[in-house]
Design a protein around this motif. Structure first.
Motif, PDB file in Angstrom:
ATOM      1  N   VAL A 124      -8.290   1.316   2.909  1.00  0.00           N
ATOM      2  CA  VAL A 124      -7.774   2.760   3.324  1.00  0.00           C
ATOM      3  C   VAL A 124      -7.706   2.731   4.802  1.00  0.00           C
ATOM      4  CG1 VAL A 124      -8.477   5.179   3.619  1.00  0.00           C
ATOM      5  CG2 VAL A 124      -9.083   3.908   1.458  1.00  0.00           C
ATOM      6  N   GLN A 145      -3.351   4.038   1.601  1.00  0.00           N
ATOM      7  CA  GLN A 145      -4.280   3.480   0.498  1.00  0.00           C
ATOM      8  C   GLN A 145      -3.713   2.230  -0.210  1.00  0.00           C
ATOM      9  OE1 GLN A 145      -4.902   7.034  -2.144  1.00  0.00           O
ATOM     10  NE2 GLN A 145      -6.190   7.786  -0.595  1.00  0.00           N
ATOM     11  N   TYR A 153       0.816  -1.339  -0.139  1.00  0.00           N
ATOM     12  CA  TYR A 153      -0.062   0.043   0.057  1.00  0.00           C
ATOM     13  C   TYR A 153       0.831   1.303  -0.023  1.00  0.00           C
ATOM     14  CZ  TYR A 153       1.075  -0.518   4.911  1.00  0.00           C
ATOM     15  OH  TYR A 153       1.822  -0.713   6.138  1.00  0.00           O
ATOM     16  N   GLN A 205      -3.812   9.470   4.158  1.00  0.00           N
ATOM     17  CA  GLN A 205      -4.115   8.038   4.423  1.00  0.00           C
ATOM     18  C   GLN A 205      -3.328   7.234   3.581  1.00  0.00           C
ATOM     19  OE1 GLN A 205      -7.816   8.338   2.265  1.00  0.00           O
ATOM     20  NE2 GLN A 205      -9.217   8.522   3.948  1.00  0.00           N
TER      21      GLN A 205
END
Lengths: 184, 469
Positions: free
Chosen positions: A139, A132, A122, A130
């Motif tokens: 998330v 992601q 990620y 965030q």
């Protein structure tokens, strides 16, 4: 014929030297026992031999990933490091990266770079603030908590310690898809 | 009448207790109804042995059993062994030290190799003594000799696989001998080595031979050998009168004797594997020409013979005599025209056999004596070596593959640190000559310091590094 048979019966030897009675039983018994003993004393070590590496727990070591003071609060950084991987009889050096972030309370967390959903890598989106995951849209916030997506649990945290200002992390792999972290 | 009665009784072996049908016998009968196994088991187990069962006939089965054990342990070794110069040594060490029971499997395979050679030798001797190679058993003998050669092939190819100094240099010598054959020698060596010198291709070639080609050939040969045995029957005793005395089926007494000997052999191998270590020598180093290789003990007599035949006589030892010997062995049933089987009536054959045995054992004895006399350490240096052991230096330091990896490898420490004073100083206060060292100081008496230093100074290249010393 019959008389000689009876007289030889008890001695354990028939005419022509063919063993009979208890002597014969002894021979047959030994012929069964010996291969069994040999078989068992081979099967046990051989099973251990075959299974040995499959069930070995990989020993992990602390790896230095950077300096604690380089971390900006609430700004995750992807820190690369080399770790020696024991691959059977050989040792190789693999490059790994972890997400390290100094939380608002001052503690430093290191996250495993793999999404707990199915293991994809990620990314940190600085503008959205965030983590992601590009694969299936999970998330997370800066503390690793799941905000959206199919992730079954928050980001996996790795053991971390600070020694002489150096950040040391112990890399681990976790099973994906479970609702709680289980080491591989 | 007696024959059919004994046969019928014997057939009850498939019903161990006449009324009880065990699981095993049920399975047997199920298969028998579909595959007609009875004639097969009859041929195998009801084979009548002229003169009856004997402990003298166990060696063939013992050889077969030991070969089977080699195949089994070999298969398992192949789970971890990698036949590449980069990996071979490490994978063998991995098996030895990290795989559970790896040391045991490797031990069985190592000692099993010697055991199978002993068994083959005994089997050959017994057959020779009993004249069991005479008509109609000549083809069996010939196949047997081929099996012997294949066994030696296993020994030779297997020896290279660990890729340590001994493996590499012993193979160097062995393949060089092939080069001495006139006309085709060079070609043969290149084929064997996969090139001009021993390298990666040699290793993979030898591995393929050891694990695929030779097993295929030897299994074919064994099947042929046993098939012939069943067709022509066992030779039995050399005296016709004794042979006529009785005829006993193979099962159960001969099978029992075979099983006991197999078990004894197996126990001995387990004992050897668990008690006697045989660590690897140093990793193969093609540039180190000072290493003196030592072949396996069953080749030592030949190794010794080679030493006596230097110069112009050398080809005699490297290929002429071996070829003549193998040829003689193959053709022996035809060379020995004497129809007699009794040893007393075969003075020439027995004499030749005895002469050969004496020669082999004398050569072996000389070779072993020389090997053990070889690196005679000075008492002072030996004292130093003892001190090295007493103070557990091997916990941190490695010498020729044995020891820990915390400190530097000391196998050739005298090459880089030839100064006596440096060592004396270093032992007493490591940090004073080697800053940053984690080695603890050793307070020893002056005599001991000097002895230990003498030992360390003996660790240099060029000194004979025979394994086990």
């Amino acid at each position: 014929m019959t008389s000689s048979k009876h007289s030889c019966e008890s001695s354990g030897t028939k005419e022509g030297g063919v063993p009979t009675g208890p002597r014969r039983t002894f021979f047959i018994w030994m012929i069964r026992v010996i291969p069994t003993v040999m078989g068992v004393s081979l099967v046990i070590p051989l099973l251990g031999y075959v299974g040995s590496p499959a069930f070995k727990r990989r020993e992990e070591a602390w790896a230095a990933i950077g300096k604690a003071e380089d971390l900006v609060p609430n700004e995750p950084q992807e820190l690369e490091f080399s770790r020696t991987v024991k691959d059977g009889w050989r040792t190789t050096i693999a490059k790994k990266a972890v997400w390290a972030v100094k939380q608002s309370n001052g503690a430093v967390t290191a996250f495993s770079p793999m999404c707990p959903h199915l293991g994809c890598g990620y990314r940190w989106d600085a503008s959205a603030r965030q983590f992601q995951c590009p694969c299936h849209g999970s998330v997370y916030d800066v503390t690793g908590k799941v905000l959206a997506g199919p992730a079954p649990r928050p980001l996996d945290e790795l053991p971390i310690k600070i020694e002489n200002g150096q950040l040391l992390v112990m890399y681990k792999d976790f099973k994906s898809g479970l609702d709680h972290a289980v080491e591989l | 009448m007696a024959v059919t009665k004994s046969l019928r009784r014997a057939l009850h072996i498939h019903h161990p207790k006449a009324t009880r049908k065990t699981m095993l016998s049920k399975i047997y009968h199920w298969l028998d109804r579909r595959l007609r196994l009875q004639p097969l088991t009859q041929t195998l187990l009801e084979e009548p042995i002229p003169g009856g069962a004997s402990w003298m006939y166990v060696f063939g089965s013992a050889t077969l059993f030991l070969f089977g054990l080699q195949a089994l342990t070999g298969m398992f070794l192949a789970l971890y062994y990698v036949p590449s110069p980069d990996a071979a040594y490490d994978t063998v060490q991995y098996i030895q030290h990290e795989v559970r029971f790896g040391w045991f499997v490797r031990g069985l395979h190592h000692w099993g190799a010697s055991a199978v050679m002993v068994a083959v030798g005994l089997h050959l001797l017994q057959v020779y003594l009993y004249g069991a190679y005479k008509p109609p058993r000549e083809p069996m003998w010939i196949v047997g000799v081929v099996l012997l050669l294949l066994m030696m092939g296993f020994g030779f190819t297997g020896y290279l696989l660990p890729w340590d100094q001994n493996a590499y240099w012993a193979t160097q010598v062995g393949t060089n001998m092939v080069a001495s054959v006139p006309l085709v020698g060079d070609l043969l060596v290149r084929l064997l080595r996969g090139g001009a010198s021993i390298g990666a291709l040699t290793l993979s070639r030898f591995f393929a031979l050891h694990v695929l080609f030779l097993p295929a050939l030897i299994i074919g040969g064994i099947v042929l050998h046993l098939f012939m045995l069943r067709r022509v029957g066992p030779a039995g005793p050399w005296s016709d009168a004794q042979a006529r005395q009785r005829r006993e089926p193979f099962y159960p007494r001969q099978v029992f004797m075979d099983a006991v000997v197999m078990f004894g052999g197996f126990l001995l191998l387990c004992l050897l594997a668990t008690t006697i270590e045989f660590p690897l020598a140093d990793r193969a180093d093609p540039s180190d020409h000072t290493f003196t290789p030592i072949p396996e003990w069953y080749f030592l007599f030949f190794y010794q013979l080679l030493k006596y035949m230097g110069g112009p006589l050398e080809p005699l030892a490297t290929w002429v005599l071996p070829s003549l010997f193998v040829l003689g062995l193959l053709l022996w049933p035809f060379l020995d025209g004497n129809p007699e089987r009794r040893p007393a009536s075969r003075p020439m054959a027995l004499g030749a056999g005895a002469l050969f045995l004496v020669a082999v054992f004398v050569l072996l004895g000389i070779s072993l004596r020389n090997l053990h006399a070889m690196p005679k350490m000075e008492p002072f240096v030996a004292r130093g070596q003892a001190l090295f052991g007493q103070h557990h230096c091997a916990a941190c330091h490695r010498i020729h593959g044995e020891g820990g990896k915390i400190g530097p490898d000391l196998s050739y420490v005298a090459d880089r640190r030839p100064d006596r004073q440096w060592h004396v100083q270093h032992l007493q206060s490591p940090q004073s000559v080697s800053p940053g060292s984690v080695m603890p100081p050793f307070q020893l008496e002056e005599k001991d310091l000097n002895a230990l230093t003498s030992y360390l100074l003996s660790l240099k290249s060029g000194e004979s590094t025979a394994p086990g010393t």
